[in-house]
Design a protein around this motif. Structure first.
Motif, PDB file in Angstrom:
ATOM      1  N   SER A   1    -102.453  -3.806  44.394  1.00 35.17           N
ATOM      2  CA  SER A   1    -102.859  -5.157  43.968  1.00 35.17           C
ATOM      3  C   SER A   1    -103.926  -5.743  44.888  1.00 35.17           C
ATOM      4  CB  SER A   1    -101.636  -6.073  43.919  1.00 35.17           C
ATOM      5  OG  SER A   1    -100.942  -5.993  45.134  1.00 35.17           O
TER       6      SER A   1
ATOM      7  N   ASP B   1    -106.805  -7.298  42.919  1.00 39.83           N
ATOM      8  CA  ASP B   1    -106.500  -8.129  41.741  1.00 39.83           C
ATOM      9  C   ASP B   1    -107.250  -9.471  41.798  1.00 39.83           C
ATOM     10  OD1 ASP B   1    -104.752  -6.108  41.133  1.00 39.83           O
ATOM     11  OD2 ASP B   1    -102.954  -7.357  41.075  1.00 39.83           O
TER      12      ASP B   1
ATOM     13  N   GLY C   1     -98.440  -3.486  37.635  1.00 44.27           N
ATOM     14  CA  GLY C   1     -97.718  -4.200  38.696  1.00 44.27           C
ATOM     15  C   GLY C   1     -96.224  -4.245  38.415  1.00 44.27           C
TER      16      GLY C   1
ATOM     17  N   HIS D   1    -106.829  -5.319  28.951  1.00 44.02           N
ATOM     18  CA  HIS D   1    -107.861  -5.066  29.966  1.00 44.02           C
ATOM     19  C   HIS D   1    -109.064  -4.302  29.445  1.00 44.02           C
ATOM     20  CE1 HIS D   1    -107.033  -5.552  34.485  1.00 44.02           C
ATOM     21  NE2 HIS D   1    -106.515  -6.561  33.842  1.00 44.02           N
TER      22      HIS D   1
ATOM     23  N   ARG E   1     -97.603  -4.345  32.567  1.00 48.05           N
ATOM     24  CA  ARG E   1     -98.779  -4.086  33.410  1.00 48.05           C
ATOM     25  C   ARG E   1     -98.318  -3.134  34.516  1.00 48.05           C
ATOM     26  NH1 ARG E   1    -101.865  -9.065  32.909  1.00 48.05           N
ATOM     27  NH2 ARG E   1    -101.666  -9.624  30.710  1.00 48.05           N
TER      28      ARG E   1
ATOM     29  N   ILE F   1    -105.900  -1.418  39.932  1.00 48.68           N
ATOM     30  CA  ILE F   1    -105.694  -2.863  39.781  1.00 48.68           C
ATOM     31  C   ILE F   1    -104.342  -3.042  39.093  1.00 48.68           C
ATOM     32  CG2 ILE F   1    -106.547  -4.963  38.639  1.00 48.68           C
ATOM     33  CD1 ILE F   1    -108.845  -4.374  40.244  1.00 48.68           C
ATOM     34  N   SER F   2    -103.484  -3.889  39.651  1.00 49.89           N
ATOM     35  CA  SER F   2    -102.106  -3.922  39.141  1.00 49.89           C
ATOM     36  C   SER F   2    -101.962  -4.694  37.837  1.00 49.89           C
ATOM     37  CB  SER F   2    -101.171  -4.498  40.200  1.00 49.89           C
ATOM     38  OG  SER F   2    -101.221  -5.895  40.192  1.00 49.89           O
ATOM     39  N   THR F   3    -102.989  -5.443  37.439  1.00 52.90           N
ATOM     40  CA  THR F   3    -102.875  -6.218  36.190  1.00 52.90           C
ATOM     41  C   THR F   3    -103.300  -5.419  34.962  1.00 52.90           C
ATOM     42  OG1 THR F   3    -105.067  -7.132  36.634  1.00 52.90           O
ATOM     43  CG2 THR F   3    -103.193  -8.469  37.312  1.00 52.90           C
ATOM     44  N   THR F   4    -103.774  -4.194  35.141  1.00 51.87           N
ATOM     45  CA  THR F   4    -104.176  -3.364  33.994  1.00 51.87           C
ATOM     46  C   THR F   4    -102.939  -2.955  33.195  1.00 51.87           C
ATOM     47  OG1 THR F   4    -105.957  -2.510  35.374  1.00 51.87           O
ATOM     48  CG2 THR F   4    -105.522  -1.322  33.341  1.00 51.87           C
TER      49      THR F   4
END
Ligand SMILES: Cc1cc2nc3c(=O)[nH]c(=O)nc-3n(C[C@H](O)[C@H](O)[C@H](O)COP(=O)(O)OP(=O)(O)OC[C@H]3O[C@@H](n4cnc5c(N)ncnc54)[C@H](O)[C@@H]3O)c2cc1C
Length: 411
Positions: A254, A257, A62, A22, A60, A80-83
């Protein structure tokens, strides 16, 4: 892992460490070098009795939220949960639980680290305490972290979501927010934003693609208490739209996201802020109203509450006395828009930088050079350089916000 480090060293390659991928400055990868991709190390073990969580370095956020939520627990992270867990943690970690529970590094108990010479060591308060100090804010400068041990907190359902106002009310809302958040209970976090309303639910169609300002709230108590705290703001300036209700914490984590999928082009500029003067607010309103693309934004994240209870020398994160972390983010999927997003972010930052505290959050910086890195670590820079010299004397790990190996100052 050690054999990959050896391969990189024997062939004199630049080596990048990739956690969640990220990093906006692209520091998780490198051209003509070796990328150590940790994404396969993806596990989360929750010890509900001890309220600790062991996390593989390829996770991640999440993944962590998914595992901890089942036990009514959460680790403070980002928005942000994808970080990636790796980069966000090693740089500091700011998010919805910061005011109540501190930075992500304030909840790090230990890490397993592969050093430049291939040794695998534990970094904690008891073992290699100098390394543990340095990785809490010093980024990926000291080795490859393969696992993190975090303290978790009892967070399950939060009352959360955005409130939006028309831009002609931005100056008034920013001034109100400045006073309000300083006095608000630490269970309430709220970051201020200039944004363009995404063209989809839950936003009503007449707001789609409209530039607005907003505050994104997250409260860890009951809805009744949240409404009591927020009612004076609603009375002062009723939001044009709000989407604020009780929800599972991972839902809040999230929520955005979908607005920031993988593959976007990013350019960001940042500063720490101690004081939000009326003059600075006027400049924010001027530049915030000129967001160049739908994804571009400006966020002011609170850095107070629990963050201030840790001393500036207790971890590598030096700026424990600021009130906000400001980030100006030019984002767009279209490469042809590169100049539009970069020139807007630079002009905005140039105007506001004189009102900043000096340094900036390393995870919100691009490749800006040694002076900016020194400004960010302030009095901690020399100590970081000494730890770097001990654990990575050849500066093998240099695809990062680089701290050069240095000597202790003479007495
Ligand atoms: C959409 C978006 C939202 C964000 N939101 C937040 C937020 O809310 N709060 C916040 O604090 N930050 C946020 N960030 C910034 C984020 O913390 C940084 O971009 C961070 O570098 C991302 O970590 P990563 O592991 O995904 O990155 P990567 O690109 O994989 O790595 C970035 C850097 O971290 C180092 N690194 C990563 N993992 C390891 C490891 N295991 N061992 C050693 N070094 C490692 C690498 O050397 C590299 O320099 C956000 C970024 C994006 C793009």
């Amino acid at each position: 892992m050690s054999s990959r480090l050896g391969f990189g060293q024997r062939n004199n390659l630049r080596v990048a460490i990739r956690g969640g991928g990220h990093n906006a400055g692209g520091l998780g990868v490198c051209d003509d070098g070796l990328v150590i991709d940790l994404s396969a190390i993806r596990y989360v073990h929750v010890d509900a009795a001890k309220k600790t969580v062991r996390v593989g370095a390829g996770c991640r956020w999440g993944d962590v939220d998914h595992a901890t939520h089942a036990f009514g627990l959460a680790v403070p992270s980002g928005i942000i949960s994808t970080t990636g867990v790796g980069g966000l943690t090693l740089g500091g970690g700011l998010g919805h639980l910061t005011r109540q529970y501190g930075l992500t590094i304030d909840n790090l108990l230990a890490a397993d680290v592969v050093l430049a010479d291939g040794q695998v060591v534990v970094a904690s308060a008891e073992e290699n305490a100098d390394l543990f100090w340095a990785i809490r804010g010093g980024g990926g400068n000291f080795g490859v972290v393969t696992s993190f041990l975090f303290r978790a907190h009892p967070v399950h359902t939060v009352c959360a979501g955005p409130m939006l106002w028309e831009l002609d009310q931005a100056s008034d809302i920013m001034k109100y927010y400045r006073e309000f958040i300083a006095r608000a209970p630490e269970e309430l976090n709220g970051f201020f934003a200039f944004l363009t309303v995404p063209p989809g639910p839950p936003f009503p169609e007449h707001f789609h693609l409209k530039k607005m300002c907003g505050i994104v709230w997250c409260y860890t108590g009951t809805l009744e208490h949240a409404n009591k705290i927020l009612q004076p703001l609603r009375n002062h300036r009723p939001p044009a739209f709000e989407f604020f209700f009780p929800m599972p914490y991972p839902m809040m984590q999230s929520m955005f996201d979908g607005v920031y999928p993988a593959g976007l082009q990013w350019y960001w500029k940042a500063d720490f802020v101690k004081e939000l003067s009326d003059q600075a607010i006027a400049l924010h309103v001027k530049h915030g109203a000129q967001l160049p693309t739908m994804h571009s934004t400006m966020h002011l994240y609170p850095v107070d509450g629990a963050v201030h209870r840790v001393g500036p020398q207790d971890t590598a994160w030096n700026y424990r006395d600021v009130l906000w972390s400001e980030v100006i983010v030019g984002v767009d999927p279209e490469p042809a828009n590169k100049d539009r997003i970069t020139s807007w972010a630079r002009e905005y930052w140039d105007a506001l930088h004189p009102f900043g505290a000096g340094g900036a959050y390393v995870n919100f910086m691009m490749e800006e050079g040694e002076d900016r890195i020194r400004a960010t670590y302030g009095d901690n820079y020399n100590r970081l350089a000494v730890v770097k010299a001990k654990y990575d004397p050849e500066n093998f790990f240099r695809v990062n916000q680089n701290i050069r190996p240095g000597k202790a100052a003479q007495a």
